[in-house]
Structure formats: structure tokens, C-alpha cells
Design an enzyme around this catalytic site. Structure first.
Site, PDB file in Angstrom:
ATOM      1  N   ARG A 119      -1.943 -28.287  18.370  1.00 35.81           N
ATOM      2  CA  ARG A 119      -1.697 -29.729  18.395  1.00 35.81           C
ATOM      3  C   ARG A 119      -0.549 -30.027  19.354  1.00 35.81           C
ATOM      4  NH1 ARG A 119      -2.499 -28.578  12.832  1.00 35.81           N
ATOM      5  NH2 ARG A 119      -4.344 -29.630  11.949  1.00 35.81           N
ATOM      6  N   LYS A 176       2.626 -25.291   7.479  1.00 35.51           N
ATOM      7  CA  LYS A 176       2.060 -23.971   7.219  1.00 35.51           C
ATOM      8  C   LYS A 176       2.447 -22.998   8.324  1.00 35.51           C
ATOM      9  CE  LYS A 176      -2.394 -21.630   6.546  1.00 35.51           C
ATOM     10  NZ  LYS A 176      -3.871 -21.806   6.533  1.00 35.51           N
ATOM     11  N   HIS A 221      -5.949 -33.564  20.911  1.00 39.34           N
ATOM     12  CA  HIS A 221      -6.929 -33.550  19.826  1.00 39.34           C
ATOM     13  C   HIS A 221      -8.350 -33.527  20.371  1.00 39.34           C
ATOM     14  CE1 HIS A 221      -3.948 -33.969  16.722  1.00 39.34           C
ATOM     15  NE2 HIS A 221      -4.891 -33.997  15.809  1.00 39.34           N
ATOM     16  N   ARG A 279      -9.032 -30.007  20.994  1.00 39.44           N
ATOM     17  CA  ARG A 279      -9.295 -29.310  19.730  1.00 39.44           C
ATOM     18  C   ARG A 279     -10.722 -29.573  19.278  1.00 39.44           C
ATOM     19  NH1 ARG A 279      -5.650 -27.565  15.956  1.00 39.44           N
ATOM     20  NH2 ARG A 279      -6.661 -28.678  14.246  1.00 39.44           N
TER      21      ARG A 279
END
Length: 203
Positions: free
Chosen positions: A40, A68, A136, A139
Site C-alpha cells: 500500500r 499487522k 491500490h 494491488r
């Protein structure tokens, strides 16, 4: 619907980046981190030297969006692009962040990273009208490409660092090829079906 770009379009974008300039070296490395690793923009912007483990060839960081901790392979082409920027493109600075602004005082890239991606897309010459053109979108394109290559959903989830496969299923909506495999033939319905009991139920 998420925006996607074909493999050919992504390659055209990559080849359009001017890697001869210092700014281009930076932008090329940033582009590969999104297009090849699915990072990201926030994680690219906040990438620090401590996140790069050259001995193990991995990138390790706490994701900005989810918090995370992740470890992802530092692919050779991505690593080479970063090294090229650090050696020949990055201005002298004591900053711990890898990527810096291209103009003095060479501050850490802030929200301007969105502008970097936008410029890369616009300069590539591909049609972006009505399509998103940021990290994005890259992605999304990576996810769709893996789906077309029959990569199992759990692997895509791991590559994109989603919390679970439910988030990854979001991309199934734009995998038209796979959706067609799920389509069922429509059976003909006899007219008497609609006229039974006088047809009052279907009025």
C-alpha cells in the site's frame, strides 16, 4: 468496482518511467513495490532502512493500515531498483525513511505519494479515463492477474496481506473469466407456468 489494469498495461507503465533521472529512479522503485509486491502507498511512504533485511532478502514491517507485522520477499528487481535509487538518486540525508521528496529540503514524502502514482500513470500514455490510478489500482491488478493464473485464494490473501479470505473475495467481482465458469444455463419456462391458477400469483 475496483479498477484493474492488464498485465500489458502495467508493463507499459513500468517501461514509461524515466530511470535516467534521480526522480525517476525513486519513482521506479516506488512503482515496483506496489506493482510487484502489492504494498500500500502508506507502507511505501513510511518504509525505513530498518525494514530492509538485505541478508535475508525480505521486507519486514508493521502495516500502517492493519498494524499487522509482515515479512515479504524482496524480489531481485525490486531490490535492485531500491539500491539504484539509494546509490544514484537519493539526496544526502540523515533521514531514516528510504524515499524522500525530490526537491530541497528533501523531506519525507507525505501525502504527495498519491501525486507520484498519478504522474506515473498519466505519463505512461495508457487510458486512465474513469479509472483510479494509484497504488491500490496496482494491488487490484496484481490480485486479478493471480486469479487469472488460477492462484488459490488463500495464497492471494497471504500475498496481499489481508486479514482473511473474505477481504480477498472482493476481487472476485472483477474476475469475469472465473465468474463465467460459475454461470448456469437458463432453462426455458413453459407459458403454462405463468398462467396456472389463473395467473393471479404472477400479476
Amino acid at each position: 468496482m475496483p479498477t484493474k489494469y492488464t498485465k500489458e498495461e502495467v508493463e507499459k507503465i513500468r517501461l514509461s518511467i524515466d530511470r535516467a533521472s534521480k526522480k525517476g529512479k525513486r519513482d521506479y522503485a516506488i512503482f515496483l513495490l506496489a506493482a510487484r509486491l502489492g504494498l500500500r502507498s502508506s507502507d511505501i511512504r513510511l518504509l525505513k532502512f530498518e525494514n530492509l533485511d538485505w541478508d535475508k532478502n525480505i521486507i519486514k514491517l508493521d502495516q500502517y493500515r492493519t498494524g499487522k507485522y509482515i515479512e515479504i520477499p524482496l524480489l531481485s528487481d525490486v531490490g535492485n531498483a531500491i539500491v539504484n535509487y539509494l546509490q544514484y538518486g537519493r539526496p544526502a540525508s540523515e533521514s531514516s525513511f528510504v524515499f524522500l521528496e525530490a526537491i530541497y529540503p528533501y523531506a519525507t514524502i507525505s501525502q504527495g505519494i498519491s501525486k507520484i502514482f498519478s504522474t506515473i500513470f498519466r505519463n505512461s500514455g495508457i487510458n486512465i479515463e474513469g479509472r483510479k490510478h494509484g497504488s491500490h489500482a496496482l494491488r487490484h491488478s496484481l490480485a486479478v492477474r493471480m486469479l487469472k493464473e488460477n492462484t488459490i485464494l488463500s495464497v492471494i490473501t497471504e500475498i496481499l496481506r489481508h486479514e482473511n479470505t473474505n477481504s480477498t473475495k472482493y476481487y472476485l467481482r472483477i474476475d469475469i473469466t472465473s465468474l463465467k465458469k460459475c454461470a448456469l444455463d437458463i432453462l426455458n419456462v413453459e407459458p403454462c407456468f405463468y398462467t396456472q391458477k389463473g395467473g393471479t400469483f404472477y400479476e
